[in-house]
Design an enzyme around this catalytic site. Sequence first.
Site, PDB file in Angstrom:
ATOM      1  N   GLU A 177      43.517  35.072 107.467  1.00  0.00           N
ATOM      2  CA  GLU A 177      43.898  33.749 106.975  1.00  0.00           C
ATOM      3  C   GLU A 177      44.154  32.805 108.136  1.00  0.00           C
ATOM      4  O   GLU A 177      44.354  33.229 109.278  1.00  0.00           O
ATOM      5  CB  GLU A 177      45.139  33.821 106.092  1.00  0.00           C
ATOM      6  CG  GLU A 177      46.213  34.807 106.547  1.00  0.00           C
ATOM      7  CD  GLU A 177      46.760  34.593 107.936  1.00  0.00           C
ATOM      8  OE1 GLU A 177      47.040  33.426 108.287  1.00  0.00           O
ATOM      9  OE2 GLU A 177      46.913  35.571 108.678  1.00  0.00           O
ATOM     10  N   GLU A 320      44.697  35.768 111.314  1.00  0.00           N
ATOM     11  CA  GLU A 320      43.243  35.544 111.362  1.00  0.00           C
ATOM     12  C   GLU A 320      42.420  36.773 110.978  1.00  0.00           C
ATOM     13  O   GLU A 320      41.205  36.732 110.984  1.00  0.00           O
ATOM     14  CB  GLU A 320      42.779  35.077 112.752  1.00  0.00           C
ATOM     15  CG  GLU A 320      43.386  33.795 113.251  1.00  0.00           C
ATOM     16  CD  GLU A 320      42.878  33.412 114.641  1.00  0.00           C
ATOM     17  OE1 GLU A 320      41.897  34.028 115.128  1.00  0.00           O
ATOM     18  OE2 GLU A 320      43.467  32.505 115.248  1.00  0.00           O
TER      19      GLU A 320
END
Length: 356
Positions: A177, A320
């Site tokens: 994310e 991430e």
Amino acid sequence: MKATRQEEELQRLLEMIRPGDGAAKEEASRRWDSIAKPLHSLGKLERDIIRIAGIQRTAAVRLEKKALLVLCADNGVVEEGVTQTGQEVTAIVAENFLTGNTSAAIMAKKAGVDLFPIDMGMAADTQVPDYKVAYGTRNMAKEPAMTREQALQAVLTGIRLAKEKKEEGYDLLAVGEMGIGNTTTSSAVSSLLLGREIQEMTGRGAGLTSQGLERKIRVIREAIRRNRPDPSDSLDVLAKVGGFDLAGLAGVCLGGAVYGIPVVLDGFISGAAALAAVRLCPTVREYLIASHVSKEPGMRAILAELELEAALDCGLCLGEGTGALLYLPALLMAEEVYRSMSTFSENQIEEYQELT
């Protein structure tokens, strides 16, 4: 109250979820035990290959084509000063995924993983593929972050993403994310779903000072007091104090279970999303693989609730999808041993026996 079309669609998809294939797991376990090496000597790697066999419903485990889905969204709660950087950073980093100029992009290239950034709800328009629910959530400290229909839309979008990747031939999905403020939403969601004190589940995110951490805890407490989410309804929790990225990640976890594709979690944020998915359908936990224990304090409680044990504990807090990416090469090495190594009988060696 009559169910909406989106609620009916979600219920239809949830009814498609079935447990993993026990016979495939047993066959995979026997295969590991027959390989000419000490029993269980690859530890958690063996466990996760067996888990994948159950998910893929075959002992002929396939991990050739791998995708990382990075769901990007903005959070209105940033207005409350709960982050070290401004909201504009979300869009900058999201576009850097496309140029390969992020930690996850560099790691994905090295690991042979295809990276797909997804705009679930950034406050700006970018070149990132647009699955946008809205231009960022509202400020949960003042009002619900989103409507229930928006939460449903985000969850269904996540399921759709898993379906698309399955149809494109991907054997495994890793999730990540990007969204300034999403450790705040994750702390709120996980504290409610676990019934834990907010301070137990709230960490420093990208590097808050002690004063900043205290402010973050106060803001979460006020958001919960004002919006009164129902802890027994994870959609209500996501709508009132969550984010579009969290709801979308919950959908990817559900989609993995619907379409029979393993989902490798990253850290705290994907863990909070997975928790919401499992509350919607407990069987989803069988389709999840925990890559690492996040540095965020609430992750261990989430993993315990999900009945998952992470393979790595590296003190990571980058997000991430970097933790998931870090684990994948190890998993691929284990898969190669599982698939290629000769057995005790082929080597004319007496098999190891379980210790009693």
